[in-house]
Design an enzyme around this catalytic site. Structure first.
Site, PDB file in Angstrom:
ATOM      1  N   ASP A  97      24.876 -41.681   3.116  1.00  0.00           N
ATOM      2  CA  ASP A  97      25.469 -42.954   2.703  1.00  0.00           C
ATOM      3  C   ASP A  97      25.094 -44.030   3.720  1.00  0.00           C
ATOM      4  O   ASP A  97      25.880 -44.389   4.608  1.00  0.00           O
ATOM      5  CB  ASP A  97      26.997 -42.804   2.573  1.00  0.00           C
ATOM      6  CG  ASP A  97      27.383 -41.908   1.414  1.00  0.00           C
ATOM      7  OD1 ASP A  97      26.610 -41.835   0.430  1.00  0.00           O
ATOM      8  OD2 ASP A  97      28.456 -41.275   1.473  1.00  0.00           O
ATOM      9  N   LYS A 133      26.584 -39.597 -10.373  1.00  0.00           N
ATOM     10  CA  LYS A 133      27.826 -39.541 -11.177  1.00  0.00           C
ATOM     11  C   LYS A 133      27.613 -40.200 -12.538  1.00  0.00           C
ATOM     12  O   LYS A 133      28.269 -41.180 -12.891  1.00  0.00           O
ATOM     13  CB  LYS A 133      28.982 -40.180 -10.419  1.00  0.00           C
ATOM     14  CG  LYS A 133      29.291 -39.467  -9.105  1.00  0.00           C
ATOM     15  CD  LYS A 133      30.567 -39.988  -8.478  1.00  0.00           C
ATOM     16  CE  LYS A 133      30.911 -39.279  -7.199  1.00  0.00           C
ATOM     17  NZ  LYS A 133      30.018 -39.560  -6.068  1.00  0.00           N
ATOM     18  N   LEU A 134      26.709 -39.620 -13.314  1.00  0.00           N
ATOM     19  CA  LEU A 134      26.360 -40.201 -14.612  1.00  0.00           C
ATOM     20  C   LEU A 134      27.556 -40.189 -15.553  1.00  0.00           C
ATOM     21  O   LEU A 134      28.324 -39.220 -15.591  1.00  0.00           O
ATOM     22  CB  LEU A 134      25.198 -39.422 -15.234  1.00  0.00           C
ATOM     23  CG  LEU A 134      23.915 -39.360 -14.395  1.00  0.00           C
ATOM     24  CD1 LEU A 134      22.906 -38.414 -15.043  1.00  0.00           C
ATOM     25  CD2 LEU A 134      23.308 -40.740 -14.206  1.00  0.00           C
ATOM     26  N   ASP A 183      28.010 -41.633 -19.463  1.00  0.00           N
ATOM     27  CA  ASP A 183      27.523 -42.399 -20.615  1.00  0.00           C
ATOM     28  C   ASP A 183      27.540 -41.492 -21.847  1.00  0.00           C
ATOM     29  O   ASP A 183      28.007 -40.345 -21.763  1.00  0.00           O
ATOM     30  CB  ASP A 183      26.101 -42.928 -20.312  1.00  0.00           C
ATOM     31  CG  ASP A 183      25.844 -44.269 -20.985  1.00  0.00           C
ATOM     32  OD1 ASP A 183      26.138 -44.398 -22.187  1.00  0.00           O
ATOM     33  OD2 ASP A 183      25.339 -45.187 -20.312  1.00  0.00           O
ATOM     34  N   THR A 223      37.789 -37.040  -5.203  1.00  0.00           N
ATOM     35  CA  THR A 223      38.679 -36.657  -4.093  1.00  0.00           C
ATOM     36  C   THR A 223      39.442 -37.857  -3.515  1.00  0.00           C
ATOM     37  O   THR A 223      40.339 -37.682  -2.696  1.00  0.00           O
ATOM     38  CB  THR A 223      37.874 -35.973  -2.972  1.00  0.00           C
ATOM     39  OG1 THR A 223      36.680 -36.719  -2.729  1.00  0.00           O
ATOM     40  CG2 THR A 223      37.519 -34.549  -3.329  1.00  0.00           C
ATOM     41  N   ASP A 260      23.409 -37.835  -6.252  1.00  0.00           N
ATOM     42  CA  ASP A 260      24.813 -37.995  -6.647  1.00  0.00           C
ATOM     43  C   ASP A 260      24.988 -39.329  -7.371  1.00  0.00           C
ATOM     44  O   ASP A 260      25.516 -40.292  -6.821  1.00  0.00           O
ATOM     45  CB  ASP A 260      25.687 -37.923  -5.389  1.00  0.00           C
ATOM     46  CG  ASP A 260      27.170 -37.918  -5.716  1.00  0.00           C
ATOM     47  OD1 ASP A 260      27.533 -37.656  -6.877  1.00  0.00           O
ATOM     48  OD2 ASP A 260      27.973 -38.167  -4.786  1.00  0.00           O
ATOM     49  N   ARG A 318      30.917 -39.435   6.445  1.00  0.00           N
ATOM     50  CA  ARG A 318      31.333 -40.194   7.637  1.00  0.00           C
ATOM     51  C   ARG A 318      31.621 -39.372   8.892  1.00  0.00           C
ATOM     52  O   ARG A 318      31.283 -39.827   9.996  1.00  0.00           O
ATOM     53  CB  ARG A 318      32.533 -41.092   7.271  1.00  0.00           C
ATOM     54  CG  ARG A 318      32.112 -42.300   6.474  1.00  0.00           C
ATOM     55  CD  ARG A 318      33.254 -42.975   5.741  1.00  0.00           C
ATOM     56  NE  ARG A 318      33.670 -42.214   4.572  1.00  0.00           N
ATOM     57  CZ  ARG A 318      34.510 -42.675   3.645  1.00  0.00           C
ATOM     58  NH1 ARG A 318      35.031 -43.884   3.754  1.00  0.00           N
ATOM     59  NH2 ARG A 318      34.827 -41.928   2.602  1.00  0.00           N
ATOM     60  N   GLN A 353      39.439 -41.487   1.177  1.00  0.00           N
ATOM     61  CA  GLN A 353      39.608 -40.107   0.714  1.00  0.00           C
ATOM     62  C   GLN A 353      41.089 -39.734   0.709  1.00  0.00           C
ATOM     63  O   GLN A 353      41.844 -40.138   1.600  1.00  0.00           O
ATOM     64  CB  GLN A 353      38.836 -39.125   1.608  1.00  0.00           C
ATOM     65  CG  GLN A 353      37.331 -39.248   1.515  1.00  0.00           C
ATOM     66  CD  GLN A 353      36.765 -38.704   0.199  1.00  0.00           C
ATOM     67  OE1 GLN A 353      37.490 -38.490  -0.767  1.00  0.00           O
ATOM     68  NE2 GLN A 353      35.454 -38.512   0.150  1.00  0.00           N
ATOM     69  N   ARG A 383      37.333 -33.451   6.318  1.00  0.00           N
ATOM     70  CA  ARG A 383      37.722 -34.171   7.531  1.00  0.00           C
ATOM     71  C   ARG A 383      38.042 -33.152   8.629  1.00  0.00           C
ATOM     72  O   ARG A 383      39.147 -32.578   8.644  1.00  0.00           O
ATOM     73  CB  ARG A 383      38.946 -35.075   7.266  1.00  0.00           C
ATOM     74  CG  ARG A 383      38.665 -36.245   6.329  1.00  0.00           C
ATOM     75  CD  ARG A 383      37.713 -37.258   6.977  1.00  0.00           C
ATOM     76  NE  ARG A 383      37.377 -38.356   6.088  1.00  0.00           N
ATOM     77  CZ  ARG A 383      36.268 -38.378   5.318  1.00  0.00           C
ATOM     78  NH1 ARG A 383      35.420 -37.361   5.307  1.00  0.00           N
ATOM     79  NH2 ARG A 383      36.000 -39.443   4.577  1.00  0.00           N
ATOM     80  N   THR A 428      22.140 -40.610 -23.749  1.00  0.00           N
ATOM     81  CA  THR A 428      21.703 -41.350 -22.553  1.00  0.00           C
ATOM     82  C   THR A 428      21.747 -40.456 -21.317  1.00  0.00           C
ATOM     83  O   THR A 428      20.829 -40.476 -20.486  1.00  0.00           O
ATOM     84  CB  THR A 428      22.600 -42.600 -22.356  1.00  0.00           C
ATOM     85  OG1 THR A 428      22.570 -43.348 -23.560  1.00  0.00           O
ATOM     86  CG2 THR A 428      22.124 -43.453 -21.205  1.00  0.00           C
ATOM     87  N   LYS A 432      22.358 -35.450   0.440  1.00  0.00           N
ATOM     88  CA  LYS A 432      22.875 -36.061  -0.788  1.00  0.00           C
ATOM     89  C   LYS A 432      22.553 -37.545  -0.788  1.00  0.00           C
ATOM     90  O   LYS A 432      22.920 -38.284   0.140  1.00  0.00           O
ATOM     91  CB  LYS A 432      24.400 -35.859  -0.877  1.00  0.00           C
ATOM     92  CG  LYS A 432      24.993 -36.420  -2.160  1.00  0.00           C
ATOM     93  CD  LYS A 432      26.461 -36.072  -2.281  1.00  0.00           C
ATOM     94  CE  LYS A 432      27.381 -37.059  -1.624  1.00  0.00           C
ATOM     95  NZ  LYS A 432      27.362 -38.408  -2.197  1.00  0.00           N
TER      96      LYS A 432
HETATM   97  O1  C5P Z   1      32.143 -39.996   4.077  1.00  0.00           O
HETATM   98  P1  C5P Z   1      32.700 -38.869   3.258  1.00  0.00           P
HETATM   99  O2  C5P Z   1      32.646 -37.527   3.968  1.00  0.00           O
HETATM  100  O3  C5P Z   1      34.043 -39.181   2.668  1.00  0.00           O
HETATM  101  O4  C5P Z   1      31.644 -38.760   2.057  1.00  0.00           O
HETATM  102  C1  C5P Z   1      31.885 -38.006   0.898  1.00  0.00           C
HETATM  103  C2  C5P Z   1      30.736 -38.173  -0.032  1.00  0.00           C
HETATM  104  O5  C5P Z   1      30.967 -37.357  -1.178  1.00  0.00           O
HETATM  105  C3  C5P Z   1      30.498 -39.580  -0.548  1.00  0.00           C
HETATM  106  O6  C5P Z   1      29.099 -39.779  -0.651  1.00  0.00           O
HETATM  107  C4  C5P Z   1      31.142 -39.601  -1.920  1.00  0.00           C
HETATM  108  O7  C5P Z   1      30.460 -40.474  -2.811  1.00  0.00           O
HETATM  109  C5  C5P Z   1      30.948 -38.149  -2.358  1.00  0.00           C
HETATM  110  N1  C5P Z   1      31.929 -37.644  -3.319  1.00  0.00           N
HETATM  111  C6  C5P Z   1      33.295 -37.648  -3.096  1.00  0.00           C
HETATM  112  N2  C5P Z   1      34.164 -37.180  -4.051  1.00  0.00           N
HETATM  113  C7  C5P Z   1      33.696 -36.678  -5.199  1.00  0.00           C
HETATM  114  C8  C5P Z   1      32.318 -36.632  -5.421  1.00  0.00           C
HETATM  115  C9  C5P Z   1      31.455 -37.115  -4.453  1.00  0.00           C
HETATM  116  O8  C5P Z   1      33.728 -38.068  -2.025  1.00  0.00           O
HETATM  117  N3  C5P Z   1      34.517 -36.167  -6.083  1.00  0.00           N
END
Ligand code: C5P
Length: 242
Positions: free
Chosen positions: A16, A68-69, A71, A122, A66, A217, A196, A185, A75, A38
């Protein structure tokens, strides 16, 4: 497979970051430690599919797109076929709209693409469900499980869920149905409360049955990202060795 390879293959780093320069820096730094990178909306929208080459040229890790489609089935099906041409291993489709969309997963299986259904993000907590239009008293665990069951029946390779529901999913769906867990975390991570909501430590996620964990993160923002990634690998190894 030896424990450290298993641990490496269980760790997905969420790239990210805002641009290809930053992406390349993290891929070079972490290519020996993580099994999968990812690529999400921020980087993909900025740099386009060309950004995938950064991972391919600098590491042997697999790629998780990732996007997250969300539609109509036709599509989503076409988007999955396009994604399959990029040599990615995983891709995400929202699991909230039922079987017909998720069934598109079966049609790209033989192209080597593993479709993961997002159950409930999440970042969502149980107390928010009422306000989102779900019926009174619906438990978040039940909603996640219902969506996992539909994803399994529809031919998805697995789901994305939180570490709080992963044990239930592994128990109710077959063991080869993958459970990928973000919202990680570590206790030692210097991260303030963020978006989160359903969070667990790397050890808890793996002990509860996660096949792969997604960490962004806690590694990206650590003083030394490669040291943080190694600490997470150690936690995964110790959970796997029990
Ligand atoms: O920074 P962090 O550890 O929170 O990143 C979690 C990653 O997982 C992010 O890229 C977020 O888009 C992805 N994600 C998520 N929850 C989901 C699916 C994907 O946090 N259900």
């Amino acid at each position: 497979m030896n424990l450290s390879i298993l641990a490496k293959n269980s760790l997905i780093f969420a790239l990210d970051v805002p641009n290809r320069k930053e992406a390349e820096r993290y891929v070079r730094l972490l290519s020996d430690t993580v099994g999968c990178f990812k690529i999400g909306l921020e980087l993909f929208i900025k740099e386009g599919p060309d950004v995938l080459k950064i991972v391919k040229q600098n590491s042997s890790a697999s790629i998780f797109l990732d996007l997250k489609l969300h539609d109509i089935p036709a599509t989503v099906h076409s988007a999955l076929r396009s994604a399959a041409t990029h040599g990615v291993r995983f891709i995400t489709v929202h699991g909230s709209d039922g079987g017909q969309i998720l069934q598109t997963a079966t049609e790209v299986k033989d192209l080597g693409l593993e479709v993961l259904a997002i159950t409930v993000l999440t970042s969502i907590s149980e107390s928010e469900l009422g306000g989102l239009g779900y019926k009174e008293g619906l438990s978040l665990r039940q909603l996640v499980l219902d969506r996992a069951n539909i994803a399994k029946k529809s031919g998805c390779a697995g789901v994305v869920c939180s570490g709080e529901e992963v044990a239930l999913i592994k128990q109710k769906c077959s063991n080869d149905f993958k459970a990928v867990v973000p919202g990680i975390r570590p206790i030692w991570a210097d991260i303030k409360k963020d978006d989160q909501s359903r969070i667990v430590t790397p050890r808890e996620a793996i002990s509860n049955g996660a096949d792969l964990i997604v960490v962004g993160r806690p590694i990206r923002d650590a003083k030394e990202p490669s040291v943080a990634a190694l600490k997470i690998i150690e936690e995964i190894e110790s959970a796997l060795s029990v």
